[in-house]
Design a protein around this motif. Structure first.
Motif, PDB file in Angstrom:
ATOM      1  N   MET A   1       0.831  -1.202   0.000  1.00 37.02           N
ATOM      2  CA  MET A   1       0.000   0.000   0.000  1.00 37.02           C
ATOM      3  C   MET A   1       0.866   1.254   0.000  1.00 37.02           C
ATOM      4  O   MET A   1       1.831   1.355   0.763  1.00 37.02           O
ATOM      5  N   ASP A   2       0.497   2.219  -0.844  1.00 37.60           N
ATOM      6  CA  ASP A   2       1.105   3.543  -0.843  1.00 37.60           C
ATOM      7  C   ASP A   2       0.161   4.530  -0.170  1.00 37.60           C
ATOM      8  O   ASP A   2      -1.058   4.311  -0.135  1.00 37.60           O
ATOM      9  N   PRO A   3       0.687   5.646   0.337  1.00 37.74           N
ATOM     10  CA  PRO A   3      -0.200   6.741   0.748  1.00 37.74           C
ATOM     11  C   PRO A   3      -0.946   7.279  -0.470  1.00 37.74           C
ATOM     12  O   PRO A   3      -0.445   7.200  -1.592  1.00 37.74           O
ATOM     13  N   PHE A   4      -2.115   7.836  -0.232  1.00 41.52           N
ATOM     14  CA  PHE A   4      -2.865   8.424  -1.349  1.00 41.52           C
ATOM     15  C   PHE A   4      -2.999   9.934  -1.154  1.00 41.52           C
ATOM     16  O   PHE A   4      -2.080  10.682  -1.468  1.00 41.52           O
ATOM     17  N   ILE A   5      -4.101  10.420  -0.613  1.00 36.90           N
ATOM     18  CA  ILE A   5      -4.284  11.860  -0.441  1.00 36.90           C
ATOM     19  C   ILE A   5      -3.402  12.393   0.684  1.00 36.90           C
ATOM     20  O   ILE A   5      -2.814  13.463   0.578  1.00 36.90           O
ATOM     21  N   PHE A   6      -3.323  11.644   1.786  1.00 35.30           N
ATOM     22  CA  PHE A   6      -2.467  12.032   2.907  1.00 35.30           C
ATOM     23  C   PHE A   6      -1.261  11.103   2.968  1.00 35.30           C
ATOM     24  O   PHE A   6      -1.410   9.877   2.966  1.00 35.30           O
ATOM     25  N   ASN A   7      -0.065  11.693   3.040  1.00 31.62           N
ATOM     26  CA  ASN A   7       1.161  10.897   3.068  1.00 31.62           C
ATOM     27  C   ASN A   7       1.553  10.581   4.506  1.00 31.62           C
ATOM     28  O   ASN A   7       2.101  11.430   5.218  1.00 31.62           O
TER      29      ASN A   7
END
Length: 432
Positions: A161-167
């Protein structure tokens, strides 16, 4: 706002433009301007897919900045299409997150932090962890602390999983340098739940004075409910006040997470290959302790009777119209489904409980077990018809799916399957 009207699903034909892409396809379109919290946007160059590559994602956001600034101050919606299924995705706006966002890693030292952590001891399964992540993120917003996730049990979450809107990864290197004397750890997993009922009256500025707060949580209902009553909620996170629990979970999960390329590609190809244009019917059947996961617990309210679920699913046995997907923690249930339906398919991977795996399992097998868990939950969230049994995993999949359309619950006590609204899941299953 009525959950059933907000979470609308759209005709399957809309997704045909994505058929050539081995990726999850997301598009922006415009919605009714009267909506208070939700807005769906269209880029200046029309409908455009993203999540295909980082470049496309960056191009899309840069092309919509003017629209975003003039729209609702709290959330935005992303209209998502993937092959034969359709759902709307809502995420929190950058403006809503501004107080806890770090634009540059050099600024990390200026911030205070709240971390969700799962690295030792009991964390719970992926559904329990999602509950802890949602609660921790909401508490970070309430207390104006930048949020991070530390999860390396059974392996690093960032593998999949990567961060999306919030890192939530930006300051992790800096966080490792904060000394123990400037860190507070609180464990509220299992029976240590007194904290949840006190949240509404806590003065967090006085309670949490150290730079780094580390939380071990596995509950979200009392946290969401208590935050709404806190004196600072109007100032810090006004958007949450009139939100239902499913809406809150949906927003937070999609704001935080974007599946990595491998997961996106393999999921898209899996759905395309196995559905071939048919209506996708899914069921999550959580059994609990069984020969496939002998280290798991017996379910507190009993295991579902898969025979009842199979009887219900027989209305979808026409292989020309329907494809049936079964997600389960039991190989016996998988085999039973194969014996009962010609149009059933599953992931055919080893079943692993991510918190109760055998010590003799190789690390790669355990990590692939986590991958399978994430894959199956995403799969459930894309289904046209969804039937779930009592589990955090399936419930959050339903919240991620974000629709009451063709949503069914199995009730263990009555041994019945019934059509329901997404807002009723909590009252039926009674999670914490």
């Amino acid at each position: 706002m009525n959950m059933h009207t907000v979470f609308q699903r759209k005709p399957l034909l809309m997704i045909l433009a994505c058929l050539g892409i081995s990726s999850l396809c997301f598009i922006y379109t415009r919605t009714d301007s009267a909506a208070t919290f939700y807005q769906i946007f269209q880029t200046s160059d029309g409908i455009k897919a993203f999540w295909e590559t980082d470049k496309n994602l960056n191009d899309l956001f840069s092309g919509t900045q003017k629209v975003l600034k003039s729209a609702s101050p709290f959330t935005r919606s992303i209209d998502n299409s993937i092959f034969q299924t359709h759902r709307d995705i809502r995420v929190l706006r950058d403006e809503t997150l501004r107080n806890i966002i770090i634009d540059d890693e050099v600024d990390c030292s200026k911030r205070q932090f709240l971390l969700y952590k799962c690295s030792r001891g009991l964390c719970g399964g992926w559904g329990d962890r999602e509950k802890g992540i949602v609660s921790s993120f909401l508490l970070a917003l309430l207390t104006n602390r930048t949020f991070a996730i530390y999860m390396d049990k059974p392996c690093e979450l960032e593998n999949f999983m990567d961060p999306f809107i919030f890192n939530w990864t930006k300051c992790k290197r800096y966080l490792d340098t904060i000394p123990a004397q400037n860190t507070t750890e609180e464990n509220h997993v299992g029976g240590n739940r007194g904290f949840y009922g006190k949240i509404s009256s806590i003065d967090f500025e006085k309670l949490w004075t150290r730079k780094k707060i580390v939380l071990f949580l596995n509950a979200y209902v009392p946290v969401m409910d208590s935050i709404k009553l806190h004196k600072d909620v109007e100032k810090q996170m006004k958007w949450i006040v009139n939100m239902t629990r499913p809406e809150i979970v949906h927003l937070v999960i999609h704001t935080l997470f974007r599946p990595k390329q491998r997961l996106r590609n393999e999921l898209a190809e899996f759905i395309r290959t196995n559905t071939n244009g048919r209506h996708l019917v899914c069921s999550h059947i959580r059994i609990g302790k069984n020969p496939s996961i002998p280290g798991d617990n017996n379910l507190p309210k009993g295991s579902p009777k898969e025979g009842t679920i199979f009887s219900f699913l027989k209305r979808f046995k026409n292989p020309r119209k329907y494809a049936i997907y079964i997600a389960t923690d039991s190989n016996d249930v998988r085999q039973g489904a194969m014996n009962n339906f010609k149009n059933v398919f599953n992931i055919n991977r080893t079943i692993v409980h991510v918190d109760r795996f055998k010590k003799v399992d190789r690390e790669t097998d355990i990590c692939e077990g986590l991958y399978t868990v994430l894959f199956e939950q995403l799969m459930l969230s894309f289904c046209d018809t969804l039937l779930i049994t009592r589990s955090n995993f399936g419930t959050i999949a339903a919240y991620m799916r974000g629709s009451s359309d063709d949503l069914y619950l199995y009730h263990t006590k009555t041994d019945k399957v019934f059509l329901t609204n997404i807002t009723n899941i909590q009252s039926v299953y009674g999670f914490v």
